[in-house]
Design a protein around this motif. Structure first.
Motif, PDB file in Angstrom:
ATOM      1  N   LYS A 261       0.827  -1.208   0.000  1.00 23.94           N
ATOM      2  CA  LYS A 261       0.000   0.000   0.000  1.00 23.94           C
ATOM      3  C   LYS A 261       0.864   1.263   0.000  1.00 23.94           C
ATOM      4  O   LYS A 261       0.661   2.175  -0.820  1.00 23.94           O
ATOM      5  CB  LYS A 261      -0.914  -0.007   1.231  1.00 23.94           C
ATOM      6  N   GLU A 262       1.840   1.329   0.907  1.00 20.31           N
ATOM      7  CA  GLU A 262       2.602   2.564   1.069  1.00 20.31           C
ATOM      8  C   GLU A 262       3.674   2.743  -0.002  1.00 20.31           C
ATOM      9  O   GLU A 262       3.996   3.875  -0.357  1.00 20.31           O
ATOM     10  CB  GLU A 262       3.245   2.606   2.461  1.00 20.31           C
ATOM     11  N   ILE A 263       4.226   1.650  -0.522  1.00 19.39           N
ATOM     12  CA  ILE A 263       5.303   1.765  -1.498  1.00 19.39           C
ATOM     13  C   ILE A 263       4.775   1.745  -2.929  1.00 19.39           C
ATOM     14  O   ILE A 263       5.224   2.526  -3.774  1.00 19.39           O
ATOM     15  CB  ILE A 263       6.332   0.629  -1.314  1.00 19.39           C
ATOM     16  N   LEU A 264       3.799   0.867  -3.207  1.00 17.70           N
ATOM     17  CA  LEU A 264       3.332   0.697  -4.572  1.00 17.70           C
ATOM     18  C   LEU A 264       1.898   1.161  -4.804  1.00 17.70           C
ATOM     19  O   LEU A 264       1.439   1.177  -5.944  1.00 17.70           O
ATOM     20  CB  LEU A 264       3.443  -0.785  -4.972  1.00 17.70           C
ATOM     21  N   GLY A 265       1.194   1.491  -3.733  1.00 21.68           N
ATOM     22  CA  GLY A 265      -0.195   1.901  -3.889  1.00 21.68           C
ATOM     23  C   GLY A 265      -1.119   0.753  -4.246  1.00 21.68           C
ATOM     24  O   GLY A 265      -2.186   0.965  -4.829  1.00 21.68           O
ATOM     25  N   LEU A 266      -0.747  -0.472  -3.887  1.00 23.05           N
ATOM     26  CA  LEU A 266      -1.535  -1.656  -4.209  1.00 23.05           C
ATOM     27  C   LEU A 266      -2.311  -2.151  -2.990  1.00 23.05           C
ATOM     28  O   LEU A 266      -1.823  -2.086  -1.868  1.00 23.05           O
ATOM     29  CB  LEU A 266      -0.633  -2.786  -4.711  1.00 23.05           C
ATOM     30  N   THR A 426       2.586  -6.075 -12.133  1.00 16.47           N
ATOM     31  CA  THR A 426       1.777  -6.723 -11.096  1.00 16.47           C
ATOM     32  C   THR A 426       2.677  -7.397 -10.074  1.00 16.47           C
ATOM     33  O   THR A 426       3.835  -7.708 -10.341  1.00 16.47           O
ATOM     34  CB  THR A 426       0.825  -7.764 -11.706  1.00 16.47           C
ATOM     35  N   MET A 427       2.121  -7.631  -8.911  1.00 15.53           N
ATOM     36  CA  MET A 427       2.862  -8.274  -7.823  1.00 15.53           C
ATOM     37  C   MET A 427       2.048  -9.456  -7.308  1.00 15.53           C
ATOM     38  O   MET A 427       0.846  -9.348  -7.076  1.00 15.53           O
ATOM     39  CB  MET A 427       3.124  -7.285  -6.692  1.00 15.53           C
ATOM     40  N   SER A 428       2.730 -10.576  -7.134  1.00 14.24           N
ATOM     41  CA  SER A 428       2.093 -11.777  -6.592  1.00 14.24           C
ATOM     42  C   SER A 428       2.805 -12.169  -5.305  1.00 14.24           C
ATOM     43  O   SER A 428       4.026 -12.349  -5.292  1.00 14.24           O
ATOM     44  CB  SER A 428       2.172 -12.920  -7.607  1.00 14.24           C
ATOM     45  N   PHE A 429       2.039 -12.277  -4.226  1.00 14.34           N
ATOM     46  CA  PHE A 429       2.587 -12.656  -2.919  1.00 14.34           C
ATOM     47  C   PHE A 429       1.937 -13.973  -2.494  1.00 14.34           C
ATOM     48  O   PHE A 429       0.714 -14.121  -2.565  1.00 14.34           O
ATOM     49  CB  PHE A 429       2.287 -11.587  -1.869  1.00 14.34           C
ATOM     50  N   LEU A 544      12.657  -6.569  -6.124  1.00 12.15           N
ATOM     51  CA  LEU A 544      11.348  -6.937  -6.652  1.00 12.15           C
ATOM     52  C   LEU A 544      10.398  -5.745  -6.682  1.00 12.15           C
ATOM     53  O   LEU A 544       9.682  -5.537  -7.668  1.00 12.15           O
ATOM     54  CB  LEU A 544      10.761  -8.070  -5.815  1.00 12.15           C
ATOM     55  N   PHE A 545      10.377  -4.947  -5.624  1.00  6.84           N
ATOM     56  CA  PHE A 545       9.495  -3.785  -5.591  1.00  6.84           C
ATOM     57  C   PHE A 545       9.944  -2.725  -6.597  1.00  6.84           C
ATOM     58  O   PHE A 545       9.125  -1.954  -7.084  1.00  6.84           O
ATOM     59  CB  PHE A 545       9.449  -3.192  -4.182  1.00  6.84           C
TER      60      PHE A 545
END
Length: 592
Positions: A261-266, A426-429, A544-545
């Protein structure tokens, strides 16, 4: 202060103010009687102008400036003339009209400039790292790193974690990789070891009652390097008492939500997806699968036993595996030459026997140079197993289970990128859990710990330690981001007798265990609570970020793949006197 503002600070509301800026000359442009200078610092760029109104001396000075000179300018902030604004810069609406110019330091002609469009070779960048770090992208990456670490610290402070520093000089312990050793001057013949992780110390902290520990820890491992591995690295290290694996993963789920949320706004939903190690290896061939796209591995070993194609049938009959992937719609995208190159690649890099491929024809039939070795009904069943449609490309590896995993996982990764099956933004966790406790070391003919010797087995698997260690599953969990292991942790053994059972299986008898880990084994006998933790690779998370390909790009002063520092030329020789003080004699002649 030598400056009143930074080079990224001035805006139209500053028009009419006299200000002082300091920075590096990014570029100069002589426009026939006026010299325009892009002045740069880590905050941005400001256009400064020396004109006849500045005076002939200043105009002459400005004309002699070179890239990377360090200067100090005083002047009046003015709006840029209409049609000359630069919307790409935060300062693009204004310029500074110079009334005073001071050269603080002249620069030699640099081997490359931070603003040049083409990237220098990595060797050149590492040798002149101080120039490379002036590049905007490098500055943005280090600022990203700073934000990520600050967010981590804030998050854990809010959850009552205590930041405790653990020693850098410790005792050599077998934790997997080679130790970096430091000779002791006051204890000749004895050595400290740089920590591969704070593992033992953080367990001691749990015994001591500090139930929530966290640290941004420096770690050192003397191991073979690659793009995402360094001999010294930084990890976010934490440990908790009176918890189980779900508690640890839940805590990290919250951190992932905060970072995204804070770094990527996701927005990230929790709990993060979880799968067991066995499921990950079966579906994706890898214990850190990229879940941004499909291309799952499909087992066809049972069908292979019916094939006339000898490689398939003999592999299946010998206990191997025949597995494939379906690259949807890709039959026309890769030439025969390209497929042959892939075949050579899986042979050379992964030891596979080969790569078999089929194109799915318009009528739904499967064709390849060896399709004549398969009965049509069997080909139809293989196509059905892989849900084949016209235009698909089916790829198979027949070999030992480990080989099929490695080869097909690598091929899957390559296809995912080349076929653009996912958005790189996109990011997958996700989590992979329940790893094997042990892996068999063929060279040494013994068991090795899959994670580390202090990992606790699942309660239902404790009896398997002595009977079927290969079937024993650990209370272990890895955080996976976009197909990379971003961190790993375990619930620890907190009972000294169970710990010795694990040591015995690893070939560490009681005498050696006491020698290496005596302080930990003793501590476990003084009221050790159940505890566990995790370590997150900060360098890898920043990579990664930031969408980078190498962790060397998110470390200020990294080492090369040969573990050398090209800027300082470390490691280097030391003089004979230093060696004598340390009671060390080299096998090769010492420097004079």
């Amino acid at each position: 202060m030598l400056r009143t503002h930074t080079c990224g600070q001035l805006r139209p509301e500053h028009v009419g103010q006299e200000v002082t800026l300091c920075g590096w000359v990014d570029s100069t442009r002589d426009h026939g009687g006026a010299v325009f200078i892009d002045l740069r610092d880590r905050y941005g760029k400001t256009q400064v102008v020396a004109s006849p109104q500045s005076g002939s001396e200043i105009l002459d000075q400005a004309g002699r400036l070179r890239s990377e000179d360090v200067i100090r300018v005083v002047g009046m902030v003015a709006r840029r003339p209409e049609g000359t604004t630069n919307p790409k810069l935060g300062t693009g609406d204004i310029e500074l009209r110079i009334s005073s110019l001071e050269v603080l330091n002249r620069s030699k002609t640099p081997p490359f400039t931070p603003g040049q469009p083409e990237l220098p070779t990595e060797d050149l960048r590492l040798k002149y790292r101080y120039l490379d770090l002036r590049r905007t992208s490098m500055q943005q990456t280090l600022l990203l790193r700073n934000r990520i670490i600050k967010t981590m610290r804030d998050y854990f402070a809010e959850h009552d974690f205590i930041d405790v520093e653990t020693p850098i000089l410790g005792r050599s312990t077998p934790e997997g990789a080679r130790d970096y050793l430091v000779p002791s001057r006051v204890s000749p013949g004895k050595f400290f070891a740089l920590p591969q992780s704070p593992q033992l110390y953080k367990q001691i902290l749990m015994v001591a009652g500090y139930d929530r520990y966290v640290q941004v820890a420096r770690c050192f491992r003397d191991e073979d390097l690659r793009a995402d591995r360094q001999p010294e690295f930084t990890q976010l290290d934490l440990e908790m008492s009176f918890v189980d694996a779900d508690d640890i993963m839940g805590m990290i789920d919250g951190l992932v939500v905060r970072l995204a949320k804070e770094i990527l706004g996701l927005e990230v939903e929790t709990p993060l997806p979880r799968m067991t190690y066995d499921e990950a290896m079966e579906r994706f061939g890898h214990d850190a699968p990229d879940l941004r796209f499909g291309l799952e591995l499909i087992d066809c070993t049972d069908l292979a036993k019916e094939a006339e194609f000898r490689v398939f049938r003999e592999t299946a009959d010998a206990g191997g595996r025949v597995r494939g992937i379906n690259a949807k719609g890709a039959a026309g995208q890769f030439s025969r030459k390209r497929l042959d190159e892939w075949t050579d690649w899986v042979k050379q890099d992964f030891g596979a026997k080969g790569l078999l491929w089929f194109r799915v024809e318009e009528n739904g039939s499967l064709w390849s140079p060896v399709s004549k070795n398969f009965a049509e009904p069997l080909l139809a069943r293989i196509g059905q197993r892989l849900q084949a449609q016209p235009g698909d490309l089916l790829l198979f590896v027949a070999d030992a289970w480990e080989v099929t995993c490695k080869a097909l996982a690598a091929l899957r990764k390559r296809l995912g990128a080349e076929l653009k099956l996912y958005d790189p933004q996109t990011m997958s966790f996700s989590w992979v859990v329940e790893f094997p406790m042990f892996e068999w070391n063929k060279d040494e003919q013994r068991w090795d710990a899959m994670h580390h010797p202090f990992t606790s087995p699942r309660r239902q698997d404790i009896d398997l330690l002595e009977t079927e260690p290969a079937q024993c599953r650990a209370q272990a969990y890895d955080l996976v981001i976009n197909g990379s292991e971003a961190g790993g942790g375990t619930i620890r053994i907190h009972d000294s007798q169970l710990q010795q059972k694990a040591f015995n299986l690893l070939g560490i008898d009681e005498s050696r265990a006491r020698e290496r880990f005596g302080f930990l084994l003793e501590a476990l006998q003084f009221g050790a609570p159940p505890h566990g933790g995790i370590a997150l690779g900060i360098d890898r998370i920043v990579m990664l970020f930031g969408g980078l390909d190498s962790i060397r790009d998110c470390i200020a002063f990294p080492k090369t793949q040969r573990a050398t520092d090209m800027m300082t030329e470390a490691p280097g020789e030391v003089d004979r006197k230093q060696l004598e003080e340390l009671s060390i004699r080299l096998a090769t002649p010492a420097p004079k």
